[in-house]
Design a protein around this motif. Structure first.
Motif, PDB file in Angstrom:
ATOM      1  N   THR A   1      53.176 141.128 -29.671  1.00 43.07           N
ATOM      2  CA  THR A   1      52.825 140.299 -28.520  1.00 43.07           C
ATOM      3  C   THR A   1      54.037 139.521 -28.035  1.00 43.07           C
ATOM      4  OG1 THR A   1      50.571 140.064 -29.303  1.00 43.07           O
ATOM      5  CG2 THR A   1      51.323 138.439 -27.716  1.00 43.07           C
ATOM      6  N   LEU A   2      54.768 138.945 -28.967  1.00 44.28           N
ATOM      7  CA  LEU A   2      55.940 138.137 -28.629  1.00 44.28           C
ATOM      8  C   LEU A   2      56.983 138.957 -27.884  1.00 44.28           C
ATOM      9  CD1 LEU A   2      57.225 135.342 -28.990  1.00 44.28           C
ATOM     10  CD2 LEU A   2      58.242 136.189 -31.110  1.00 44.28           C
ATOM     11  N   ILE A   3      57.258 140.160 -28.392  1.00 41.41           N
ATOM     12  CA  ILE A   3      58.284 140.989 -27.779  1.00 41.41           C
ATOM     13  C   ILE A   3      57.886 141.412 -26.371  1.00 41.41           C
ATOM     14  CG2 ILE A   3      59.408 143.255 -27.911  1.00 41.41           C
ATOM     15  CD1 ILE A   3      59.398 142.925 -30.965  1.00 41.41           C
ATOM     16  N   VAL A   4      56.631 141.824 -26.220  1.00 41.66           N
ATOM     17  CA  VAL A   4      56.159 142.262 -24.904  1.00 41.66           C
ATOM     18  C   VAL A   4      56.255 141.133 -23.890  1.00 41.66           C
ATOM     19  CG1 VAL A   4      54.131 142.999 -23.601  1.00 41.66           C
ATOM     20  CG2 VAL A   4      54.666 144.079 -25.788  1.00 41.66           C
ATOM     21  N   LEU A   5      55.758 139.964 -24.261  1.00 43.92           N
ATOM     22  CA  LEU A   5      55.769 138.852 -23.330  1.00 43.92           C
ATOM     23  C   LEU A   5      57.181 138.363 -23.045  1.00 43.92           C
ATOM     24  CD1 LEU A   5      52.690 136.840 -24.632  1.00 43.92           C
ATOM     25  CD2 LEU A   5      52.832 138.309 -22.625  1.00 43.92           C
ATOM     26  N   LEU A   6      58.035 138.415 -24.029  1.00 51.22           N
ATOM     27  CA  LEU A   6      59.427 138.021 -23.813  1.00 51.22           C
ATOM     28  C   LEU A   6      60.112 138.956 -22.825  1.00 51.22           C
ATOM     29  CD1 LEU A   6      60.679 137.094 -27.378  1.00 51.22           C
ATOM     30  CD2 LEU A   6      60.654 135.606 -25.372  1.00 51.22           C
ATOM     31  N   ALA A   7      59.870 140.245 -22.985  1.00 43.41           N
ATOM     32  CA  ALA A   7      60.494 141.219 -22.093  1.00 43.41           C
ATOM     33  C   ALA A   7      60.069 140.975 -20.655  1.00 43.41           C
ATOM     34  CB  ALA A   7      60.128 142.635 -22.526  1.00 43.41           C
TER      35      ALA A   7
ATOM     36  N   GLU B   1      71.186 133.220 -23.940  1.00 44.70           N
ATOM     37  CA  GLU B   1      70.676 132.863 -25.258  1.00 44.70           C
ATOM     38  C   GLU B   1      69.741 131.664 -25.189  1.00 44.70           C
ATOM     39  OE1 GLU B   1      72.221 131.412 -29.667  1.00 44.70           O
ATOM     40  OE2 GLU B   1      73.662 132.248 -28.226  1.00 44.70           O
ATOM     41  N   SER B   2      70.088 130.663 -24.393  1.00 45.53           N
ATOM     42  CA  SER B   2      69.228 129.484 -24.263  1.00 45.53           C
ATOM     43  C   SER B   2      67.910 129.840 -23.596  1.00 45.53           C
ATOM     44  CB  SER B   2      69.943 128.404 -23.447  1.00 45.53           C
ATOM     45  OG  SER B   2      71.115 127.978 -24.091  1.00 45.53           O
ATOM     46  N   LEU B   3      67.983 130.706 -22.589  1.00 46.27           N
ATOM     47  CA  LEU B   3      66.764 131.141 -21.911  1.00 46.27           C
ATOM     48  C   LEU B   3      65.863 131.905 -22.877  1.00 46.27           C
ATOM     49  CD1 LEU B   3      65.124 131.517 -19.326  1.00 46.27           C
ATOM     50  CD2 LEU B   3      66.511 133.551 -18.840  1.00 46.27           C
ATOM     51  N   TYR B   4      66.473 132.777 -23.664  1.00 48.86           N
ATOM     52  CA  TYR B   4      65.713 133.554 -24.647  1.00 48.86           C
ATOM     53  C   TYR B   4      65.022 132.627 -25.643  1.00 48.86           C
ATOM     54  CZ  TYR B   4      64.748 137.124 -28.184  1.00 48.86           C
ATOM     55  OH  TYR B   4      64.134 137.945 -29.074  1.00 48.86           O
ATOM     56  N   ARG B   5      65.744 131.629 -26.123  1.00 52.50           N
ATOM     57  CA  ARG B   5      65.153 130.692 -27.073  1.00 52.50           C
ATOM     58  C   ARG B   5      63.986 129.931 -26.441  1.00 52.50           C
ATOM     59  NH1 ARG B   5      67.915 129.573 -31.725  1.00 52.50           N
ATOM     60  NH2 ARG B   5      69.996 130.498 -31.918  1.00 52.50           N
ATOM     61  N   ARG B   6      64.174 129.483 -25.213  1.00 47.90           N
ATOM     62  CA  ARG B   6      63.121 128.714 -24.558  1.00 47.90           C
ATOM     63  C   ARG B   6      61.856 129.551 -24.372  1.00 47.90           C
ATOM     64  NH1 ARG B   6      63.848 127.236 -18.399  1.00 47.90           N
ATOM     65  NH2 ARG B   6      62.764 129.230 -18.213  1.00 47.90           N
ATOM     66  N   ILE B   7      62.039 130.776 -23.898  1.00 47.89           N
ATOM     67  CA  ILE B   7      60.884 131.638 -23.666  1.00 47.89           C
ATOM     68  C   ILE B   7      60.205 132.005 -24.980  1.00 47.89           C
ATOM     69  CG2 ILE B   7      60.172 133.899 -22.798  1.00 47.89           C
ATOM     70  CD1 ILE B   7      62.344 133.663 -20.703  1.00 47.89           C
ATOM     71  N   THR B   8      61.010 132.217 -26.038  1.00 44.23           N
ATOM     72  CA  THR B   8      60.441 132.530 -27.346  1.00 44.23           C
ATOM     73  C   THR B   8      59.527 131.416 -27.827  1.00 44.23           C
ATOM     74  OG1 THR B   8      62.371 133.853 -27.975  1.00 44.23           O
ATOM     75  CG2 THR B   8      60.975 133.049 -29.758  1.00 44.23           C
ATOM     76  N   VAL B   9      60.019 130.201 -27.735  1.00 45.07           N
ATOM     77  CA  VAL B   9      59.235 129.050 -28.184  1.00 45.07           C
ATOM     78  C   VAL B   9      57.975 128.890 -27.339  1.00 45.07           C
ATOM     79  CG1 VAL B   9      59.220 126.537 -28.399  1.00 45.07           C
ATOM     80  CG2 VAL B   9      61.230 127.847 -29.152  1.00 45.07           C
ATOM     81  N   GLU B  10      58.120 129.011 -26.025  1.00 45.05           N
ATOM     82  CA  GLU B  10      56.968 128.830 -25.143  1.00 45.05           C
ATOM     83  C   GLU B  10      55.928 129.933 -25.344  1.00 45.05           C
ATOM     84  OE1 GLU B  10      58.626 128.666 -21.250  1.00 45.05           O
ATOM     85  OE2 GLU B  10      59.383 126.606 -21.477  1.00 45.05           O
TER      86      GLU B  10
END
Length: 356
Positions: A9-15, A30-39
């Motif tokens: 789920t995490l990977i799909v939504l992150l993509a 990298e910062s954007l990736y971290r923010r989206i991962t957490v959210e």
């Protein structure tokens, strides 16, 4: 509550999120990736907590389409009750629909199959295998009428090599072999109008009863009981006395629904416009073992059902509100005076336990 993890789920939504946001955001990648991962993780965990609240019963119409549909997930219904996640049928598209709805796959406790048409079980192996891969740390049970052992033997045989690779690669500590696969509980089909208990856990009871989907035999429906609440899953069937009896006074009835008039028009178009006699005959045949909208309305009214949710919608027009109302809601409302829920995949129905 068990720790909820859903890597897929995490990977799909992150993509998706990265693809739509990155070009418009000034943050470094990298910062954007971290923010989206957490959210994304926070949203998934919050949804899981909401689904598993013990002061309500939450039913999700995971899949509402029929086999003649070209879009949407096929039949699947999730019921969350007293902290338990019960899944009824697993048609094509079940996994994607659960991902879209942030349903916590790793928390699934039991799967129940109504019969063995592929559009009701084809993603069962995915549910069993991927719930384990993503982190399920408990035994999963699968229930169904005679034929279940044959189905599960085939599905789990196909998944066996993948399972062995997982624990060899990631170690048995992270991928405990004892939780791969599932325990199979094949029950005898009830007779007449009786309902028999097939599952009991912490005050939650699941009963099964006979329905008529000949020649797909056996075929059953299910009753989920908790405190003074009753959820009924019709399965695929014609209108029968057993269905009326076992749906009596249900707080929610999830019923397979077809509009015979519209399907008959589709039959005529295939025969007259396309010269497709084979497809025309198939469209004729399917009307003899399912319920028309008039049958569903009669069932809900006779059984004094409080809420009626439609699934296995044929033809599937769940994304077109105008057609959904004209072909399904309005004809049923002419017969049944209760609440009609004709949603699309992911529609959620909440029944508070303190409701009068």
């Amino acid at each position: 509550m068990r720790k909820i993890t859903s890597l897929l789920t995490l990977i799909v939504l992150l993509a998706i999120a990265l693809g739509t946001v990155y070009a418009q955001d000034d943050l470094p990648f990298e910062s954007l990736y971290r923010r989206i991962t957490v959210e994304t993780r926070a949203a998934a965990d919050a949804a899981a907590v909401e689904y598993q609240r013990t002061d309500q019963i939450t039913t999700v119409l995971v899949g509402t389409a029929s086999p003649i549909s070209t879009s949407g997930a096929q039949t699947s219904t999730a019921v969350f009750v007293n902290g338990q996640f019960l899944l009824f049928d697993t048609g094509n598209g079940t996994m994607q629909s659960m991902t879209d709805a942030n349903i916590p796959l790793t928390e699934v406790d039991a799967v129940f199959l109504t019969h063995y048409h592929y559009d009701h079980y084809i993603e069962l192996a995915d549910v069993v295998q991927m719930s384990w891969v993503q982190g399920r740390q408990h035994t999963l049970s699968v229930y169904g009428p005679p034929g279940l052992t044959q189905v599960m033997d085939g599905l789990m045989s196909a998944a066996a090599l993948d399972a062995s690779y997982r624990w060899l690669h990631h170690t048995e500590e992270l991928m405990p072999p004892e939780y791969s696969g599932a325990d199979v509980f094949e029950f005898e089909e009830p007779e007449g109008n009786e309902a028999i208990v097939v599952y009991e856990q912490d005050g939650v009871t699941v009963e099964t009863f006979h329905v008529n989907h000949d020649p797909a035999d056996p075929a059953v429906g299910f009753r989920v009981l908790y405190e003074d609440r009753l959820i009924v899953i019709s399965g695929d069937t014609i209108l029968t006395e057993s269905l009326i009896v076992n749906s009596q006074d249900a707080d929610l009835l999830v019923a397979a629904t077809m509009n015979f008039d519209v399907v008959e028009i589709a039959e005529e178009i295939n025969r007259e416009e396309f010269g497709d006699e084979r497809q025309a005959v198939l469209l004729f045949d399917i009307r003899d073992y399912l319920m028309d909208v008039s049958d569903v309305g009669e069932l809900a009214q006779q059984a004094n059902v409080e809420r009626l949710a439609l699934n296995h919608i044929a033809p599937n027009v769940s994304t077109d509100e105008r057609l959904l109302n004209a072909w399904f809601v309005e004809p049923i409302a002419e017969i049944y005076d209760g609440e009609i829920i004709a949603g699309e995949d992911g529609t959620t129905i909440v029944i508070p336990l303190d409701e009068e």
